[in-house]
Scaffold this motif. Structure first.
Motif, short mmCIF file in Angstrom:
data_model
loop_
_atom_site.label_atom_id
_atom_site.label_comp_id
_atom_site.label_asym_id
_atom_site.label_seq_id
_atom_site.Cartn_x
_atom_site.Cartn_y
_atom_site.Cartn_z
N ASN A 153 19.20 17.33 -26.19
CA ASN A 153 18.94 18.72 -25.81
C ASN A 153 18.20 18.80 -24.48
O ASN A 153 18.43 19.72 -23.69
N GLN A 154 17.30 17.85 -24.23
CA GLN A 154 16.60 17.82 -22.93
C GLN A 154 17.59 17.56 -21.80
O GLN A 154 17.52 18.20 -20.75
N VAL B 28 16.74 12.59 -35.24
CA VAL B 28 16.08 13.81 -34.76
C VAL B 28 15.61 13.61 -33.33
O VAL B 28 15.79 14.48 -32.47
N GLN B 29 15.02 12.45 -33.04
CA GLN B 29 14.55 12.16 -31.68
C GLN B 29 15.71 12.12 -30.70
O GLN B 29 15.61 12.66 -29.59
N ASN C 251 9.52 16.28 -40.04
CA ASN C 251 10.01 15.48 -38.91
C ASN C 251 11.43 14.96 -39.10
O ASN C 251 12.06 14.52 -38.15
N LEU D 130 16.16 18.58 -38.02
CA LEU D 130 16.31 19.06 -36.65
C LEU D 130 15.47 20.33 -36.50
O LEU D 130 15.24 21.06 -37.46
N LYS D 131 15.05 20.60 -35.27
CA LYS D 131 14.19 21.76 -35.03
C LYS D 131 14.84 23.05 -35.51
O LYS D 131 14.17 23.92 -36.04
N HIS E 120 18.55 13.66 -30.97
CA HIS E 120 19.04 15.02 -30.82
C HIS E 120 18.15 15.79 -29.82
O HIS E 120 18.65 16.53 -28.97
N GLU E 121 16.84 15.59 -29.91
CA GLU E 121 15.92 16.26 -28.99
C GLU E 121 16.11 15.77 -27.56
O GLU E 121 16.08 16.55 -26.61
#
Length: 124
Positions: A72-73, A65-66, A4, A7-8, A68-69
């Protein structure tokens, strides 16, 4: 294995690096020590350091990380967002260092003398 904090796009590589670290430490390094192959130990240790440095570079806090997500959304919906860093005061700037070491330059002191420094007159 908790990924977690990566990054993805980095998770697959992080997983490979972590598995590689386990193999290097659990299998190769212990065998090299048992065989007293100290030159091999040094090479394995170098690989371990290299993998750890790469993992450290890729590692992020879960909040990053959250974010960054979320960014991206937004990007997938056509809204481009970017991060902004708060400016910091650079106390090692050459001018500030000069003032801290030697006081204000003579030009500034001369300006104060020519235009009258009210603070000195008030003190008298």
């Amino acid at each position: 294995m908790n990924l977690n904090h990566f990054l993805k796009i980095d998770r697959e590589k992080a997983e490979r690096l972590i598995k590689s670290l386990h193999f290097l430490v659990d299998e190769l390094l212990s065998d090299a020590v048992t065989d007293q192959d100290f030159e091999g130990c040094i090479e394995i240790a170098g690989s371990i350091v290299s993998n750890c440095e790469e993992l450290k570079r890729m590692h992020r806090s879960e909040q990053v990380v959250q974010l960054h997500e979320i960014a991206n959304q937004f990007l997938s919906k056509g809204l481009n967002v970017s991060t902004i860093k708060r400016p910091t005061l650079n106390l090692e700037h050459p001018v500030i260092t000069e003032i801290l070491r030697n006081g204000y330059p003579k030009e500034y002191q001369q300006y104060d003398q020519e235009h009258g420094d009210d603070t000195e007159e008030e003190d008298e």
